[in-house]
Write a protein that holds these residues in place. Structure first.
Motif, PDB file in Angstrom:
ATOM      1  N   ARG A  61      -4.725   2.888   2.230  1.00 39.24           N
ATOM      2  CA  ARG A  61      -5.894   2.018   2.542  1.00 39.24           C
ATOM      3  C   ARG A  61      -6.807   1.591   1.470  1.00 39.24           C
ATOM      4  O   ARG A  61      -7.480   2.205   0.922  1.00 39.24           O
ATOM      5  CB  ARG A  61      -6.383   1.430   4.123  1.00 39.24           C
ATOM      6  CG  ARG A  61      -5.554   1.849   4.676  1.00 39.24           C
ATOM      7  CD  ARG A  61      -4.710   0.831   4.874  1.00 39.24           C
ATOM      8  NE  ARG A  61      -5.051  -0.647   4.909  1.00 39.24           N
ATOM      9  CZ  ARG A  61      -5.470  -1.052   6.172  1.00 39.24           C
ATOM     10  NH1 ARG A  61      -5.031  -0.659   7.084  1.00 39.24           N
ATOM     11  NH2 ARG A  61      -5.422  -2.608   6.035  1.00 39.24           N
ATOM     12  N   PHE A  62      -6.848   0.068   0.867  1.00 37.68           N
ATOM     13  CA  PHE A  62      -8.061  -0.315  -0.106  1.00 37.68           C
ATOM     14  C   PHE A  62      -8.344  -1.574   0.926  1.00 37.68           C
ATOM     15  O   PHE A  62      -8.195  -2.802   1.272  1.00 37.68           O
ATOM     16  CB  PHE A  62      -7.310  -0.623  -1.143  1.00 37.68           C
ATOM     17  CG  PHE A  62      -6.304   0.392  -1.695  1.00 37.68           C
ATOM     18  CD1 PHE A  62      -7.370   1.601  -2.654  1.00 37.68           C
ATOM     19  CD2 PHE A  62      -5.328   0.626  -1.236  1.00 37.68           C
ATOM     20  CE1 PHE A  62      -5.970   2.785  -3.153  1.00 37.68           C
ATOM     21  CE2 PHE A  62      -4.976   2.043  -1.971  1.00 37.68           C
ATOM     22  CZ  PHE A  62      -4.862   2.833  -2.571  1.00 37.68           C
ATOM     23  N   TRP A 104       2.307   4.291   1.611  1.00 35.04           N
ATOM     24  CA  TRP A 104       2.066   4.326   3.083  1.00 35.04           C
ATOM     25  C   TRP A 104       3.893   5.380   3.195  1.00 35.04           C
ATOM     26  O   TRP A 104       5.102   5.019   3.336  1.00 35.04           O
ATOM     27  CB  TRP A 104       3.343   3.153   3.856  1.00 35.04           C
ATOM     28  CG  TRP A 104       2.848   2.928   5.197  1.00 35.04           C
ATOM     29  CD1 TRP A 104       3.295   4.387   5.769  1.00 35.04           C
ATOM     30  CD2 TRP A 104       3.076   1.605   5.969  1.00 35.04           C
ATOM     31  NE1 TRP A 104       3.280   3.708   7.056  1.00 35.04           N
ATOM     32  CE2 TRP A 104       3.351   1.993   7.560  1.00 35.04           C
ATOM     33  CE3 TRP A 104       2.682   0.261   5.375  1.00 35.04           C
ATOM     34  CZ2 TRP A 104       3.725   0.926   7.548  1.00 35.04           C
ATOM     35  CZ3 TRP A 104       2.994  -0.502   6.896  1.00 35.04           C
ATOM     36  CH2 TRP A 104       3.338  -0.133   7.885  1.00 35.04           C
ATOM     37  N   TRP A 143      -6.522  -5.109   4.810  1.00 41.49           N
ATOM     38  CA  TRP A 143      -7.910  -5.047   4.730  1.00 41.49           C
ATOM     39  C   TRP A 143      -9.055  -5.558   5.829  1.00 41.49           C
ATOM     40  O   TRP A 143      -8.306  -6.744   5.072  1.00 41.49           O
ATOM     41  CB  TRP A 143      -8.269  -4.586   3.961  1.00 41.49           C
ATOM     42  CG  TRP A 143      -9.498  -3.732   4.250  1.00 41.49           C
ATOM     43  CD1 TRP A 143     -11.418  -4.428   3.966  1.00 41.49           C
ATOM     44  CD2 TRP A 143     -10.092  -2.443   3.887  1.00 41.49           C
ATOM     45  NE1 TRP A 143     -12.063  -3.524   3.763  1.00 41.49           N
ATOM     46  CE2 TRP A 143     -11.279  -2.205   4.607  1.00 41.49           C
ATOM     47  CE3 TRP A 143      -9.016  -1.716   4.130  1.00 41.49           C
ATOM     48  CZ2 TRP A 143     -12.575  -0.451   4.470  1.00 41.49           C
ATOM     49  CZ3 TRP A 143      -9.541  -0.430   4.637  1.00 41.49           C
ATOM     50  CH2 TRP A 143     -11.435   0.455   4.277  1.00 41.49           C
ATOM     51  N   VAL A 167       1.274  -1.334  -0.211  1.00 41.39           N
ATOM     52  CA  VAL A 167       0.014  -0.402   0.011  1.00 41.39           C
ATOM     53  C   VAL A 167       0.800   1.317  -0.099  1.00 41.39           C
ATOM     54  O   VAL A 167       1.807   1.339   0.168  1.00 41.39           O
ATOM     55  CB  VAL A 167      -0.824  -0.112   1.195  1.00 41.39           C
ATOM     56  CG1 VAL A 167      -1.847  -1.536   1.122  1.00 41.39           C
ATOM     57  CG2 VAL A 167      -0.043  -0.265   2.738  1.00 41.39           C
ATOM     58  N   PRO A 223      -8.079   6.300  -2.347  1.00 40.30           N
ATOM     59  CA  PRO A 223      -8.587   4.565  -1.261  1.00 40.30           C
ATOM     60  C   PRO A 223      -9.690   4.414  -0.982  1.00 40.30           C
ATOM     61  O   PRO A 223     -10.073   4.736  -0.809  1.00 40.30           O
ATOM     62  CB  PRO A 223      -6.821   5.291  -0.243  1.00 40.30           C
ATOM     63  CG  PRO A 223      -7.150   6.499  -0.310  1.00 40.30           C
ATOM     64  CD  PRO A 223      -6.685   7.356  -1.620  1.00 40.30           C
ATOM     65  N   ASP A 249      -6.513  -4.642   0.090  1.00 40.37           N
ATOM     66  CA  ASP A 249      -5.364  -4.547   0.172  1.00 40.37           C
ATOM     67  C   ASP A 249      -5.040  -5.848   1.844  1.00 40.37           C
ATOM     68  O   ASP A 249      -6.384  -6.266   1.835  1.00 40.37           O
ATOM     69  CB  ASP A 249      -4.306  -3.235   0.840  1.00 40.37           C
ATOM     70  CG  ASP A 249      -4.784  -2.484   2.060  1.00 40.37           C
ATOM     71  OD1 ASP A 249      -5.278  -3.115   3.206  1.00 40.37           O
ATOM     72  OD2 ASP A 249      -5.409  -1.978   2.286  1.00 40.37           O
TER      73      ASP A 249
END
Lengths: 135, 135
Positions: free
Chosen positions: B97-98, B34, B104, B32, B75, B101
């Motif tokens: 975030r997804f 980050w 998650w 991700v 995201p 991901d």
């Protein structure tokens, strides 16, 4: 639409104080002093969804709550976080962490036993926080 | 004493940009987008250790980085967090975030495979972030 607290936040926490922007609530997890701050605005997901003046108020209120927790509990570290992957309503965690708490040094989410306060301890804690938050 | 980046942060991330207060670095975890934001001040543990004007600058820079990540990667949710239980030097995570991901909906810490970027992908990502951060 009027602001309504997300049912999950309502179920997980109890009310402590109402600041200019945020409702302050105590997470019902006795392991560490763990506060939630929820801006009373509808349809917010991200901090940057607040207008600039409300963002400023949020940061000021986070600083206030952070200082209160530090003065009151002398934690090893404060954890301040806006995650919201599970509960979409914007909320900020401010948590007093200790080098001997059950999740240390991991983050609390998923690592801390979510044992609720016993009733009397919860009441005492809320009162202590309310007193400490008074200007 | 001059500011020095904590060796752990140095090892885990690569430089992206230098803002007024914070060094912006890319966490070397390809799963991700980050980012780490590290105020260039010595002996800081908490956000509230910054003087009020620096706190304001920090919040402004967090908003800038948040907006950039949202515009660039769309995201599901931004995660913004100052934890510091492991690395004591004050740093703020801003993470895109997804819903698909690898961690998650859990927080990334301890739940995301920390697979580094391949060199070319890292360079491309850094360049993309630098371009997106330019005023």
């Amino acid at each position: 639409m009027a602001f309504e607290l997300h049912p999950q936040l309502l179920a997980d926490s109890v009310p402590v104080a109402v600041l200019e922007l945020c409702d302050i609530r105590l997470m019902d997890a006795a392991a560490v002093p763990w506060l939630l701050m929820i801006p009373r605005r509808t349809d917010l997901r991200e901090i940057i969804d607040l207008d600039e003046s409300a963002q400023l108020t949020l940061w000021r209120e986070i600083a206030l709550v952070s200082k209160m927790l530090r003065n009151e509990f002398h934690p090893t570290k404060l954890n301040v976080a806006a995650l919201g992957n599970v509960v979409p309503q914007l909320h900020v965690h401010v948590i007093a962490r200790f080098s001997n708490d059950a999740a240390w040094p991991k983050p609390v989410w998923g690592n801390l036993p979510m044992v609720p306060y016993i009733d009397e301890a919860r009441d005492t804690m809320v009162l202590r926080l309310q007193t400490a938050l008074k200007p």
